[in-house]
Design a protein around this motif. Sequence first.
Motif, PDB file in Angstrom:
ATOM      1  N   ASP A 143       0.788  -1.237  -0.120  1.00 34.32           N
ATOM      2  CA  ASP A 143       0.060  -0.174   0.153  1.00 34.32           C
ATOM      3  C   ASP A 143       0.861   1.077  -0.046  1.00 34.32           C
ATOM      4  N   PHE A 146       1.819   1.908  -3.365  1.00 33.38           N
ATOM      5  CA  PHE A 146       0.835   2.559  -4.294  1.00 33.38           C
ATOM      6  C   PHE A 146       0.749   3.997  -3.946  1.00 33.38           C
ATOM      7  N   GLU A 150       1.103   7.174  -6.577  1.00 26.63           N
ATOM      8  CA  GLU A 150      -0.167   8.337  -6.624  1.00 26.63           C
ATOM      9  C   GLU A 150       0.304   9.585  -6.443  1.00 26.63           C
ATOM     10  N   ARG A 266       2.255  -4.513 -12.154  1.00 24.55           N
ATOM     11  CA  ARG A 266       1.557  -3.433 -11.340  1.00 24.55           C
ATOM     12  C   ARG A 266       1.420  -3.559  -9.995  1.00 24.55           C
ATOM     13  N   GLU A 268      -1.067  -2.889  -8.220  1.00 18.83           N
ATOM     14  CA  GLU A 268      -2.378  -3.285  -7.975  1.00 18.83           C
ATOM     15  C   GLU A 268      -2.315  -4.749  -7.842  1.00 18.83           C
ATOM     16  N   GLN A 271      -1.211  -5.805  -4.669  1.00 20.27           N
ATOM     17  CA  GLN A 271      -2.371  -5.552  -3.542  1.00 20.27           C
ATOM     18  C   GLN A 271      -3.366  -6.799  -3.454  1.00 20.27           C
ATOM     19  N   LYS A 355      -9.018  -9.783  -9.554  1.00 17.63           N
ATOM     20  CA  LYS A 355      -7.884 -10.015 -10.307  1.00 17.63           C
ATOM     21  C   LYS A 355      -7.850 -10.006 -11.694  1.00 17.63           C
ATOM     22  N   VAL A 358      -9.044  -6.432 -12.957  1.00 17.19           N
ATOM     23  CA  VAL A 358      -7.746  -5.535 -12.798  1.00 17.19           C
ATOM     24  C   VAL A 358      -6.806  -5.910 -14.019  1.00 17.19           C
TER      25      VAL A 358
END
Length: 447
Positions: A143, A146, A150, A266, A268, A271, A355, A358
Motif C-alpha cells: 500500500d 501504491f 499516486e 503493477r 495493484e 495488493q 484480479k 484488474v
Amino acid sequence: MKSKQVIIIVFAWLFGYQMVANAQRVPLTLEESVSYALENNAEARNARLEIEAARGLVGERTAEGLPQINANLSANNNLVVPISPFPAVIFDPEAEEGEFIGVQFSPEFTAGLSATVSQMIFNGSYFIGLKAAKTYRQLAEVDRKFTELEVIENVKKAYYSVLVSEEREELVRANLSRIDTLLKETKILYEEGFAEKIDVSRIQVQHNNILTELDKAKTATLVSLRLLKFQMGMPQDQDIILVDSITGLESLLDADRLLMEDGQPRVEIDQINTNYDLATLDLKNNQIQYMPRLDANYTFQRNAFGNNFSNLWSGKWFTGSVVGVTLQIPIFDGFTKRYKIQQNRVQLRQLEVQKESVLQNIALEKFQSRQNLINSLKALEVQRENRDLALEVFDMAKIKYQEGVGSNLEVVEADSALKEAETNYFSALYDAFIAKVDLEKALGILK
C-alpha cells in the motif's frame, strides 16, 4: 556628500533585501519536488506510519504465545459477615430435631496475594494469526508503494501545470508588449494623420482584453503553485521557484523507447495477491477452530484473616499453590464457524474475479495510454508548426503595416492568431507530458 551616503545606504538595503528574498525562495527541479513529496506528503507519511502499526501488530501476535504473568493483591472488609445455617444437634446434643443455628465462617477482614502464570501449549489459531500479521505487514508495504506512485503522479502533473501556467503568463505578457508597442505607433500615426481613429480604438480594445487575460493568467499560476505545494506537503507560505522549464523538459518526450516498453507488474496486482493470502489465512483460521486448545497454568497465593485491619497484615499468612492444564474442546457453536468458512470461500472467489478484471483494465490502460501519447505527440508537432507559421504571418503583417502597404487590422488579427497558436502549442506540450506520465503509470514504471 550626504547624497552619496544616502544612495549607498539605499543600495545596500535593496541588495540585502534581494539576498534575503532569494534565500527564502526554494528552487526546485522536478526530481527534487518528487523527492520532497515522498518525504512530506500527508498520504505518504500515513502509509509509512501504517507500516509501523503493522510491525506493532506482529509483535502483539507474537506476545500472545509467550508466558502470561499476572499478580493480584486484595483486601476486603466484610461489613456484614454472612451467616450459614447448621443443625443445632452438632453443637448441642439436647437440641430439638430440625433446629438450626447460625454460624459465621468468614472473618471480618480478609487479604489475599496471588500470582498466576499461564502458557499456551497448543493453539492452531496462534500460528495462523502470526503469519497473518506478517502478511498484513507486507500489505502495508504494498500500500505504501501504491500511495507513493499516486504522489509521484500528482506531483509531476502539478509541476507541469505550473510550468505551463507560467509560460502562458509569459505569452500574455509578450503579447501585451507587442500590442502596447503597436498601440503607441498607431497613436503617433493617428496624430500625424496617417491613421484613422478606428485603428487606434481597435488596438485599444485588444490591449484592454489582454490586460484582463493577464490577470487570469496570474491567478492560474498562483493556483497551480498552491496545488503543487499541497501535493508536495509543503507549507503554503513557503515561496518556491521552479528551476525547470516546459521547453527544457521537452527532451523527455523522446517516447520511442517508451512506446515499445512492455512494462512491469503493477502494484495493484500485488495488493490483490496479498489480500488473497490474508483471506486464505482467515479461512484456515476458521477451519482450525474445530481443533482443541491446550494451556498450562500455575497459581501461587497467600491469604490472611483477622478481626481488624491492623492485625490483618501482621498476622499469619496461609500459602497455597495450584498447577494444572486446561483443554478446551469445541463441540457445537450453532454452525457459526461453518458460515464463516462459507464467507471466506466467497471472498476468495471475489478476489479472483477482481484480479481478472484488474488485469483486463491494465491491458486497456496500456493501449489507451499508448494511443493518447501517440496522438499527443502528433498534435504537438502540428501545433509547433502552426506556431512557427503564425509568428511568420505576424512578422509579415507588421512589416507591411510599417511600410504602409497593410492595415493595422491585419496586424491585430495576426497577433491574435499568434497568441492562440502559442497557447495551443503549450497546451499540446502539457497534454504530451500528461500522456507520458499516464503511460508510465500504466506500464508500472512511473518513478
